[in-house]
Design a protein around this motif. Structure first.
Motif, PDB file in Angstrom:
ATOM      1  N   ALA A 193      75.144 -23.765 -10.041  1.00  0.00           N
ATOM      2  CA  ALA A 193      75.350 -22.317  -9.939  1.00  0.00           C
ATOM      3  C   ALA A 193      76.554 -21.876 -10.763  1.00  0.00           C
ATOM      4  N   SER A 194      77.582 -22.703 -10.817  1.00  0.00           N
ATOM      5  CA  SER A 194      78.802 -22.346 -11.551  1.00  0.00           C
ATOM      6  C   SER A 194      78.578 -22.287 -13.061  1.00  0.00           C
ATOM      7  N   SER A 195      77.502 -22.877 -13.553  1.00  0.00           N
ATOM      8  CA  SER A 195      77.249 -22.856 -15.000  1.00  0.00           C
ATOM      9  C   SER A 195      76.341 -21.707 -15.435  1.00  0.00           C
ATOM     10  N   LEU A 196      75.818 -20.945 -14.483  1.00  0.00           N
ATOM     11  CA  LEU A 196      74.941 -19.833 -14.823  1.00  0.00           C
ATOM     12  C   LEU A 196      75.758 -18.686 -15.402  1.00  0.00           C
ATOM     13  N   THR A 197      75.179 -17.997 -16.372  1.00  0.00           N
ATOM     14  CA  THR A 197      75.825 -16.837 -16.971  1.00  0.00           C
ATOM     15  C   THR A 197      75.368 -15.598 -16.217  1.00  0.00           C
ATOM     16  N   THR A 206      85.021   4.867  -1.220  1.00  0.00           N
ATOM     17  CA  THR A 206      85.311   3.760  -2.125  1.00  0.00           C
ATOM     18  C   THR A 206      84.093   2.849  -2.201  1.00  0.00           C
ATOM     19  N   TRP A 207      83.673   2.532  -3.411  1.00  0.00           N
ATOM     20  CA  TRP A 207      82.561   1.612  -3.642  1.00  0.00           C
ATOM     21  C   TRP A 207      83.134   0.239  -3.950  1.00  0.00           C
ATOM     22  N   THR A 208      82.767  -0.740  -3.131  1.00  0.00           N
ATOM     23  CA  THR A 208      83.130  -2.129  -3.391  1.00  0.00           C
ATOM     24  C   THR A 208      81.823  -2.899  -3.517  1.00  0.00           C
ATOM     25  N   ASP A 209      81.577  -3.404  -4.690  1.00  0.00           N
ATOM     26  CA  ASP A 209      80.333  -4.136  -4.957  1.00  0.00           C
ATOM     27  C   ASP A 209      80.348  -5.454  -4.184  1.00  0.00           C
ATOM     28  N   PRO A 210      79.365  -5.664  -3.283  1.00  0.00           N
ATOM     29  CA  PRO A 210      79.315  -6.933  -2.548  1.00  0.00           C
ATOM     30  C   PRO A 210      78.870  -8.104  -3.422  1.00  0.00           C
ATOM     31  N   ASP A 211      78.379  -7.813  -4.629  1.00  0.00           N
ATOM     32  CA  ASP A 211      78.022  -8.814  -5.635  1.00  0.00           C
ATOM     33  C   ASP A 211      76.732  -9.564  -5.274  1.00  0.00           C
ATOM     34  N   ALA A 212      76.410 -10.551  -6.043  1.00  0.00           N
ATOM     35  CA  ALA A 212      75.211 -11.365  -5.869  1.00  0.00           C
ATOM     36  C   ALA A 212      75.526 -12.789  -6.293  1.00  0.00           C
ATOM     37  N   THR A 213      74.728 -13.728  -5.825  1.00  0.00           N
ATOM     38  CA  THR A 213      74.857 -15.130  -6.205  1.00  0.00           C
ATOM     39  C   THR A 213      73.496 -15.624  -6.692  1.00  0.00           C
ATOM     40  N   ALA A 214      73.494 -16.798  -7.290  1.00  0.00           N
ATOM     41  CA  ALA A 214      72.227 -17.369  -7.754  1.00  0.00           C
ATOM     42  C   ALA A 214      72.261 -18.876  -7.627  1.00  0.00           C
ATOM     43  N   THR A 215      71.077 -19.442  -7.429  1.00  0.00           N
ATOM     44  CA  THR A 215      70.902 -20.890  -7.450  1.00  0.00           C
ATOM     45  C   THR A 215      69.846 -21.202  -8.500  1.00  0.00           C
ATOM     46  N   ASP A 216      69.861 -22.428  -8.978  1.00  0.00           N
ATOM     47  CA  ASP A 216      68.908 -22.831 -10.013  1.00  0.00           C
ATOM     48  C   ASP A 216      68.353 -24.204  -9.674  1.00  0.00           C
ATOM     49  N   ASN A 217      67.137 -24.462 -10.124  1.00  0.00           N
ATOM     50  CA  ASN A 217      66.487 -25.739  -9.843  1.00  0.00           C
ATOM     51  C   ASN A 217      67.086 -26.903 -10.630  1.00  0.00           C
ATOM     52  N   TYR A 218      67.880 -26.611 -11.667  1.00  0.00           N
ATOM     53  CA  TYR A 218      68.376 -27.687 -12.519  1.00  0.00           C
ATOM     54  C   TYR A 218      69.879 -27.577 -12.797  1.00  0.00           C
ATOM     55  N   TYR A 219      70.343 -26.380 -13.070  1.00  0.00           N
ATOM     56  CA  TYR A 219      71.742 -26.192 -13.448  1.00  0.00           C
ATOM     57  C   TYR A 219      72.593 -25.825 -12.232  1.00  0.00           C
ATOM     58  N   VAL A 233      68.060 -15.204  -7.508  1.00  0.00           N
ATOM     59  CA  VAL A 233      69.202 -14.327  -7.267  1.00  0.00           C
ATOM     60  C   VAL A 233      69.152 -13.814  -5.829  1.00  0.00           C
ATOM     61  N   THR A 234      70.312 -13.837  -5.156  1.00  0.00           N
ATOM     62  CA  THR A 234      70.438 -13.350  -3.792  1.00  0.00           C
ATOM     63  C   THR A 234      71.528 -12.291  -3.743  1.00  0.00           C
ATOM     64  N   LEU A 235      71.191 -11.136  -3.181  1.00  0.00           N
ATOM     65  CA  LEU A 235      72.172 -10.068  -3.020  1.00  0.00           C
ATOM     66  C   LEU A 235      73.058 -10.373  -1.814  1.00  0.00           C
ATOM     67  N   ASN A 236      74.371 -10.242  -1.988  1.00  0.00           N
ATOM     68  CA  ASN A 236      75.297 -10.388  -0.873  1.00  0.00           C
ATOM     69  C   ASN A 236      75.287  -9.099  -0.058  1.00  0.00           C
ATOM     70  N   ALA A 237      75.506  -9.220   1.238  1.00  0.00           N
ATOM     71  CA  ALA A 237      75.539  -8.044   2.112  1.00  0.00           C
ATOM     72  C   ALA A 237      76.888  -7.340   2.021  1.00  0.00           C
ATOM     73  N   ASP A 238      76.859  -6.018   2.250  1.00  0.00           N
ATOM     74  CA  ASP A 238      78.113  -5.263   2.289  1.00  0.00           C
ATOM     75  C   ASP A 238      78.753  -5.418   3.672  1.00  0.00           C
ATOM     76  N   ALA A 239      79.861  -4.703   3.911  1.00  0.00           N
ATOM     77  CA  ALA A 239      80.600  -4.835   5.170  1.00  0.00           C
ATOM     78  C   ALA A 239      79.759  -4.441   6.388  1.00  0.00           C
ATOM     79  N   GLN A 240      78.745  -3.601   6.170  1.00  0.00           N
ATOM     80  CA  GLN A 240      77.870  -3.187   7.270  1.00  0.00           C
ATOM     81  C   GLN A 240      76.657  -4.118   7.423  1.00  0.00           C
ATOM     82  N   GLY A 241      76.554  -5.121   6.585  1.00  0.00           N
ATOM     83  CA  GLY A 241      75.446  -6.071   6.660  1.00  0.00           C
ATOM     84  C   GLY A 241      74.219  -5.677   5.857  1.00  0.00           C
TER      85      GLY A 241
END
Length: 183
Positions: free
Chosen positions: A133-137, A118-131, A98-106
């Motif tokens: 990323a779009s199939s991860l829950t 105002t709180w805007t969640d910069p969200d997070a992404t993930a990579t997997d060794n087999y699946y 899992v990797t945290l995305n940076a906010d507008a200030q980096g």
């Protein structure tokens, strides 16, 4: 002196060598990695070490999840053969990264939001060794109250198709950055 008579019965060797596996059995191997066969040793009660006769055969395919068999066969000098198998389970045993995305200030962790802002969640992404990323829950827990000063924790959880779970947390600090007005 009386002669001593001994009766000697010569019995043919009909027992194959004992094969001892090195490493674990069953053995787990992560999909898309190399399988390093730890091998085996063969010892015969009549012939001693018969490792030179030890052969292995394998159908392990580390690019395909599944259960495979490695067969070890040894033969002693009298032609007696023994066979032992190892089960190799090729699977996905690795959690998503899992990797945290940076906010507008980096910033990634912690991030700052002004009280009453105002709180805007910069969200997070993930990579997997087999699946893919779009199939991860993904699930996100925690909340931020921009009306109350303090630290808030947001947790991002990603689960792959094999049930491996990767998590990362982010601290959100609600702060008062505005200088008071001089009257």
């Amino acid at each position: 002196a009386n002669p001593v008579v001994r009766e000697v019965n010569v019995v043919a060797d009909k027992t194959g060598p004992v094969i001892t596996l090195n490493g674990t059995n069953p053995m787990n191997v992560t999909v898309n990695t190399n399988f390093a066969d730890p091998g085996a040793n063969a010892y015969d009660s009549c012939n001693g070490n018969v490792n030179a006769s030890l052969k292995s055969s394998s159908n392990v395919n580390t690019s395909v999840v599944g259960t495979y068999t490695v067969t070890y066969t040894a033969t002693d000098n009298n032609g007696n053969k023994s066979t032992v198998t190892r089960t190799v389970v090729v699977g996905d045993f690795t959690a998503p990264v899992v990797t945290l995305n940076a906010d507008a200030q980096g910033n990634t962790d912690p991030v700052y939001v002004d009280v009453f802002g105002t709180w805007t969640d910069p969200d997070a992404t993930a990579t997997d060794n087999y699946y893919a990323a779009s199939s991860l829950t993904k699930s996100v827990t925690g909340s931020v109250n921009v009306n109350v000063l303090g630290d808030y924790v947001i947790t991002y959880t990603f689960t792959d198709g094999s049930g491996n779970v990767g998590t990362k947390t982010r601290t959100v600090k609600v702060v008062d950055k505005v200088n008071p007005a001089v009257v």
